[in-house]
Write a protein that holds these residues in place. Structure first.
Motif, short mmCIF file in Angstrom:
data_model
loop_
_atom_site.label_atom_id
_atom_site.label_comp_id
_atom_site.label_asym_id
_atom_site.label_seq_id
_atom_site.Cartn_x
_atom_site.Cartn_y
_atom_site.Cartn_z
N PRO A 262 0.80 -1.22 0.00
CA PRO A 262 0.00 0.00 0.00
C PRO A 262 0.84 1.28 0.00
O PRO A 262 0.41 2.30 -0.49
N ASP A 263 2.05 1.24 0.58
CA ASP A 263 2.98 2.36 0.49
C ASP A 263 4.38 1.84 0.80
O ASP A 263 4.56 0.64 1.05
N VAL A 264 5.36 2.72 0.80
CA VAL A 264 6.75 2.29 0.91
C VAL A 264 7.05 1.61 2.24
O VAL A 264 8.00 0.82 2.36
N ARG A 265 6.22 1.85 3.25
CA ARG A 265 6.46 1.21 4.55
C ARG A 265 6.26 -0.30 4.51
O ARG A 265 6.62 -1.01 5.46
N SER A 266 5.75 -0.80 3.39
CA SER A 266 5.62 -2.25 3.22
C SER A 266 6.98 -2.94 3.25
O SER A 266 7.05 -4.15 3.46
N GLU A 267 8.05 -2.18 3.05
CA GLU A 267 9.40 -2.76 3.10
C GLU A 267 9.72 -3.32 4.48
O GLU A 267 10.62 -4.14 4.64
N TRP A 268 8.97 -2.88 5.50
CA TRP A 268 9.20 -3.39 6.86
C TRP A 268 8.78 -4.85 7.00
O TRP A 268 9.23 -5.55 7.91
N TYR A 269 7.94 -5.33 6.10
CA TYR A 269 7.37 -6.68 6.22
C TYR A 269 8.47 -7.73 6.43
O TYR A 269 8.35 -8.59 7.31
N PHE A 270 9.51 -7.65 5.65
CA PHE A 270 10.54 -8.70 5.67
C PHE A 270 11.30 -8.70 7.00
O PHE A 270 11.69 -9.76 7.50
N PHE A 271 11.50 -7.54 7.58
CA PHE A 271 12.22 -7.45 8.85
C PHE A 271 11.32 -7.87 10.02
O PHE A 271 11.76 -8.56 10.93
N ALA A 272 10.05 -7.46 9.98
CA ALA A 272 9.12 -7.85 11.04
C ALA A 272 8.81 -9.34 10.97
O ALA A 272 8.61 -9.99 12.01
N ALA A 273 8.76 -9.89 9.75
CA ALA A 273 8.47 -11.32 9.60
C ALA A 273 9.56 -12.17 10.26
O ALA A 273 9.28 -13.27 10.76
N ARG A 274 10.79 -11.66 10.27
CA ARG A 274 11.86 -12.39 10.95
C ARG A 274 11.59 -12.47 12.45
O ARG A 274 11.89 -13.47 13.10
N VAL A 275 11.00 -11.42 13.02
CA VAL A 275 10.64 -11.44 14.44
C VAL A 275 9.55 -12.48 14.68
O VAL A 275 9.59 -13.22 15.67
N LEU A 276 8.57 -12.53 13.78
CA LEU A 276 7.52 -13.54 13.91
C LEU A 276 8.11 -14.95 13.90
O LEU A 276 7.70 -15.81 14.70
#
Length: 445
Positions: free
Chosen positions: A135-149
């Protein structure tokens, strides 16, 4: 989502605290970021932890020169990760520039000290990327947050409830991933709908489809207005399920300090606005022009101005204070003569500050430009202040009335500022409502 409805008020809140849950909140915006959504989850997570629930938050590790937001509650466990290559790198560069200009001390520098040219390049690049990345450029966080999951999963952690906080949209996608990974109940917190009037016009159809995609996969959703709930049910008639209204709130335990960061004047009526104004949809231009011509009113603005506001810069009757800490803002609210609330042009949103103002127990002047503005009913029903149309004639009339009341000491006459009726808008009440809703969803699974 699934299900057809539930009466959340039928659940005994006292019984909920005796059945603690493991709650995982995914919130890109969380302290030290100081925004409406960040403060929302700062307070809700603190209240949930105080109720005995085990609360964990996955968020970004933004670095701030001066932290304006309150620190997370010590009972809340926070897991931080890099915001992403574009936003995260820009944030790190900004802080290094700030530290260099202040002799190596990042804490002494404001977070906006990066060179003006670099800031302009950043804004332009981000605007382009927001149009390209969905939806916007902040979607780039997905890969880093997914590592926490994944790390939490490997540790054996199993939450009972996952909450994805929107905005941004990446939180919702991570919430769906967490539900799939842990098998937990998922709440989509739609502080704003995905499809809004300020979404890029070319993308609104895509936003609406994504909104439906999220609602279809979540077990329930939170919104801040009844009208938004009804609109989402209308938009996604074949896919909607349980949607609960949980607006913003205020801290009912806080005691304000008489020492304030705002130099209120003793010879004028002091009106304080705190929050964010947008030239495009939350812009009290006629009121500003009226104040600018007067010498018996002082308007103080603590927060952000997005866009052009000509009257603000040319009048000594309007003062901008720049960024204050959240604590300084709350203290200033409690010591102002009148608090200014400005409604949006669209009636499907209400600025959360109006609920925070309830906690300050000071008279509120609410300006509206839409007859269906939901803030009008709040102010009138609870006798917390006055409503006025945002036009020159109404502005002059209401300011005349307020100055007269202030001069004769009757500013609070006829208002109900101390009533406990407003306790329903406290963050504690909102957290209890959230848990009631979550329990009802789990009973339907």
């Amino acid at each position: 989502m699934h299900g057809t409805g539930v009466v959340c008020g039928s659940v005994d809140s006292a019984s909920l605290t005796s059945q603690p849950m493991k709650i995982l909140v995914i919130a890109y915006e969380f302290p030290p970021i100081c925004s409406a959504q960040s403060l929302r989850w700062h307070y809700l997570t603190a209240e949930l932890a105080a109720m005995g629930h085990s609360v964990r938050v996955i968020t970004t590790d933004f670095r701030m020169g001066r932290e304006l937001a309150p620190k997370p509650d010590s009972r809340v466990e926070v897991f931080r990760s890099f915001p992403g290559l574009f936003v995260g790198t820009a944030n790190r560069l900004e802080q290094r520039l700030a530290a260099g200009r202040r002799g190596g001390s990042a804490a002494a520098a404001p977070s906006s000290t990066a060179d003006g040219g670099l800031r302009g390049i950043y804004r332009l690049a981000r605007k382009v990327l927001d149009q390209v990345v969905f939806p916007d450029v902040r979607s780039e966080w997905y890969f880093f947050a997914a590592r926490v999951l994944r790390r939490l999963d490997r540790s054996g952690y199993r939450p009972d409830l996952v909450i994805g906080s929107h905005e941004p949209g990446v939180d919702l996608q991570l919430g769906i991933a967490a539900k799939r990974r842990f098998g937990a109940t998922l709440l989509a917190d739609l502080g704003d709908p995905v499809d809004t009037v300020y979404s890029p016009r070319w993308r609104r159809r895509l936003d609406r489809r994504y909104e439906g995609y999220v609602l279809e996969r979540a077990d329930g959703a939170l919104v801040t207005l009844e009208s938004v709930k009804q609109e989402l049910e209308r938009r996604h008639a074949q896919r909607h399920g349980l949607i609960e209204v949980v607006p913003q709130g205020f801290d009912h335990t806080r005691v304000a300090s008489p020492n304030v960061a705002v130099p209120f004047r003793s010879d004028r009526l002091n009106i304080l606005f705190t929050g964010t104004l947008y030239a495009s949809f939350r812009n009290p231009a006629p009121f500003f022009e009226t104040v600018a011509r007067r010498s018996d009113v002082q308007l103080w603005i603590a927060g952000n101005l997005i866009g052009e506001f000509p009257a603000v810069s040319r009048s000594t009757s309007i003062r901008t204070l720049g960024p204050l800490t959240h604590a300084e803002v709350l203290d200033a609210q409690a010591n102002a003569d009148v608090l200014l609330s400005v409604g949006n042009r669209q009636a499907d949103q209400i600025p959360g500050k109006i609920y925070e103002y309830f906690g300050a127990k000071r008279p509120i002047l609410h300006l509206y430009s839409n007859e269906k503005d939901p803030g009008r009913a709040l102010i009138g029903t609870f006798r917390r202040g006055w409503n006025a149309a945002d036009d020159a004639e109404s502005s002059d009339a209401v300011l005349d009335m307020l100055v007269d009341r202030w001069l004769d000491g009757s500013l609070e006459q006829g208002l109900d500022l101390e009533s406990d009726h407003a306790e329903r808008f406290s963050w504690r009440a909102k957290a209890e409502r959230l848990i009631q809703f979550a329990v009802s969803l789990q009973n339907l699974r």
